[in-house]
Write a protein that holds these residues in place. Sequence first.
Motif, mmCIF file in Angstrom:
data_model
loop_
_atom_site.group_PDB
_atom_site.id
_atom_site.type_symbol
_atom_site.label_atom_id
_atom_site.label_comp_id
_atom_site.label_asym_id
_atom_site.label_seq_id
_atom_site.Cartn_x
_atom_site.Cartn_y
_atom_site.Cartn_z
ATOM 1 N N TRP A 30 0.933 -1.002 -0.067
ATOM 2 C CA TRP A 30 0.215 -0.143 -0.046
ATOM 3 C C TRP A 30 0.981 1.369 0.075
ATOM 4 O O TRP A 30 0.405 2.356 -0.756
ATOM 5 C CB TRP A 30 -0.892 -0.008 1.281
ATOM 6 N N PRO A 34 -0.567 3.064 -4.376
ATOM 7 C CA PRO A 34 -1.932 3.564 -3.898
ATOM 8 C C PRO A 34 -2.915 2.517 -4.537
ATOM 9 O O PRO A 34 -2.891 2.076 -5.637
ATOM 10 C CB PRO A 34 -1.891 4.847 -4.355
ATOM 11 N N ALA A 35 -3.920 2.290 -3.863
ATOM 12 C CA ALA A 35 -5.174 1.447 -4.199
ATOM 13 C C ALA A 35 -5.968 2.686 -4.881
ATOM 14 O O ALA A 35 -6.169 3.920 -4.565
ATOM 15 C CB ALA A 35 -5.965 0.839 -2.902
ATOM 16 N N ASP A 38 -8.581 5.473 -2.644
ATOM 17 C CA ASP A 38 -7.545 5.107 -1.458
ATOM 18 C C ASP A 38 -8.118 6.161 -0.213
ATOM 19 O O ASP A 38 -7.300 7.117 0.082
ATOM 20 C CB ASP A 38 -6.053 5.405 -1.804
ATOM 21 N N TYR A 99 -8.367 -3.050 -2.677
ATOM 22 C CA TYR A 99 -7.635 -2.835 -3.888
ATOM 23 C C TYR A 99 -8.746 -2.654 -5.091
ATOM 24 O O TYR A 99 -8.332 -2.419 -6.134
ATOM 25 C CB TYR A 99 -6.290 -3.644 -4.071
ATOM 26 N N THR A 103 -14.873 0.394 -0.129
ATOM 27 C CA THR A 103 -14.229 1.227 0.948
ATOM 28 C C THR A 103 -15.468 1.411 2.054
ATOM 29 O O THR A 103 -15.514 2.175 2.660
ATOM 30 C CB THR A 103 -13.689 2.434 0.668
#
Length: 152
Positions: A30, A34-35, A38, A99, A103
């Motif tokens: 991570w 970056p996801a 994010d 990913y 979220t």
Amino acid sequence: LRSLVGSEMCIRDRYSLLLFLIIMLPNFIWFAIPAPNDILRTDSVTPIVDAIGSFCQIFFIIALCILQRKNTPKIQVNPLIIMVIESVLLYFTGWIFYYFGVTNPLIILLLTIPPCSAFIFLAIDRKNIIALIPAIAFTICHVTYAIINFII
């Protein structure tokens, strides 16, 4: 050091260090990659909770990795170790969904509770009370951080 923790403790626990490195692996990824979506890269609104949590995290990791009871048997499959493994798998599952851009509160909790649980279960299995207490305190701080910063 032995006088502080008692004669029944010796120094080293490679299994705890291995667990720490496994838990940190997704974090290293991570940091580098970056996801999408994010949300974790935002400023925290709980700096005091974060500071207390960080202190507890450092303390329990050091205690878990360095201190080991002399009479603790080698790691073997038992219900606590199975719960450690399940916790790690749940944690990795949370990262996979994160990913993929998910979220929601469940994913945030999967990134928060299972890694803490893995350390708590391992501390219980290893009978390491010196690590268990700050691990529980860290868990409380970590969950508080996640709920306040990302769920409410």
